[in-house]
Design a protein around this motif. Sequence first.
Motif, PDB file in Angstrom:
ATOM      1  N   THR A 153       0.850  -1.204   0.000  1.00  0.00           N
ATOM      2  CA  THR A 153       0.000   0.000   0.000  1.00  0.00           C
ATOM      3  C   THR A 153       0.879   1.245   0.000  1.00  0.00           C
ATOM      4  O   THR A 153       2.007   1.235   0.491  1.00  0.00           O
ATOM      5  N   ARG A 154       0.360   2.294  -0.560  1.00  0.00           N
ATOM      6  CA  ARG A 154       1.105   3.561  -0.637  1.00  0.00           C
ATOM      7  C   ARG A 154       1.197   4.234   0.728  1.00  0.00           C
ATOM      8  O   ARG A 154       2.097   5.037   0.969  1.00  0.00           O
ATOM      9  N   GLN A 192     -15.661   6.976  -7.108  1.00  0.00           N
ATOM     10  CA  GLN A 192     -14.638   7.578  -6.253  1.00  0.00           C
ATOM     11  C   GLN A 192     -14.065   6.544  -5.282  1.00  0.00           C
ATOM     12  O   GLN A 192     -12.859   6.540  -4.995  1.00  0.00           O
ATOM     13  N   ASN A 195     -11.734   4.424  -7.271  1.00  0.00           N
ATOM     14  CA  ASN A 195     -10.503   5.192  -7.522  1.00  0.00           C
ATOM     15  C   ASN A 195      -9.584   5.156  -6.307  1.00  0.00           C
ATOM     16  O   ASN A 195      -8.364   4.988  -6.429  1.00  0.00           O
ATOM     17  N   TYR A 196     -10.186   5.327  -5.132  1.00  0.00           N
ATOM     18  CA  TYR A 196      -9.404   5.312  -3.888  1.00  0.00           C
ATOM     19  C   TYR A 196      -8.693   3.970  -3.710  1.00  0.00           C
ATOM     20  O   TYR A 196      -7.497   3.921  -3.408  1.00  0.00           O
ATOM     21  N   GLU A 198      -7.934   1.806  -5.998  1.00  0.00           N
ATOM     22  CA  GLU A 198      -6.925   1.638  -7.046  1.00  0.00           C
ATOM     23  C   GLU A 198      -5.663   2.428  -6.732  1.00  0.00           C
ATOM     24  O   GLU A 198      -4.534   1.956  -6.965  1.00  0.00           O
ATOM     25  N   LEU A 199      -5.825   3.612  -6.179  1.00  0.00           N
ATOM     26  CA  LEU A 199      -4.680   4.451  -5.831  1.00  0.00           C
ATOM     27  C   LEU A 199      -3.975   3.963  -4.572  1.00  0.00           C
ATOM     28  O   LEU A 199      -2.789   4.235  -4.379  1.00  0.00           O
ATOM     29  N   LEU A 200      -4.699   3.233  -3.729  1.00  0.00           N
ATOM     30  CA  LEU A 200      -4.141   2.801  -2.450  1.00  0.00           C
ATOM     31  C   LEU A 200      -3.030   1.760  -2.624  1.00  0.00           C
ATOM     32  O   LEU A 200      -2.062   1.750  -1.854  1.00  0.00           O
ATOM     33  N   LYS A 202      -0.007  -0.171  -4.781  1.00  0.00           N
ATOM     34  CA  LYS A 202       1.009   0.046  -5.809  1.00  0.00           C
ATOM     35  C   LYS A 202       0.992  -1.130  -6.768  1.00  0.00           C
ATOM     36  O   LYS A 202       1.583  -2.182  -6.513  1.00  0.00           O
ATOM     37  N   ASP A 204       2.146  -0.995  -9.857  1.00  0.00           N
ATOM     38  CA  ASP A 204       3.165  -0.880 -10.899  1.00  0.00           C
ATOM     39  C   ASP A 204       4.512  -1.432 -10.420  1.00  0.00           C
ATOM     40  O   ASP A 204       4.667  -1.780  -9.276  1.00  0.00           O
TER      41      ASP A 204
END
Length: 204
Positions: A153-154, A192, A195-196, A198-200, A202, A204
């Motif tokens: 997680t980021r 939303q 999106n959260y 997906e951004l949480l 990593k 890549d």
Amino acid sequence: MPRDGTATRTKIMDAAQQMILQVGLMGTSIERVIEEAGVTKSTFFYHFRTKHDLAAALIERFADEDLHHLTDALTKAEQLSRDPLQQLLLFVGLFIEFAEQLEEPFPGCLYASYCYQSGAVSKEMMDEVEKMMRFWRAQVSRKIEEVQALYPTRIPIDREEVADHVLTTFEGAFILSKVMNEPKLAAQQLVQCRNYLELLFKAD
């Protein structure tokens, strides 16, 4: 051959549920349900001894439907992808797809209606609501745990707190849509949420 009373019972429950979502449990009377359902008083009391029995049957039916919606969405997401992160995003996406099809705001949630008037609801009924909330938390939290095993997680997270956030967004999105009288608003908020998530992680 005796008649099957299932259709009549369902008609009574449907009328009562719509009324509870509009005016609350305390504002829903047996007399109004009988009138709305188009049945006789004796027919009503054949199926439900009291208003309490009707309310209990409604929350049991609602929880059963909710359970099937949740498990069906998770199963379908897991069939569509073998990747846990994609499964989680697909799970939310399936509810987005449902919300995008709404032409009118979702009529409401019995869980919320019962919680708002918990003084008129038995402990057993509130226990049923709590059981479903905990089931949602457990299922989403399990999926997040699977994602964490593959993707860092980021930011540090507590997976149960994230699961609760997902559930809060689901419930709140439909309430906000109804209050604002904007059918598409629920889908927008679920986007939303996706999106959260997906951004949480990593990916890549």
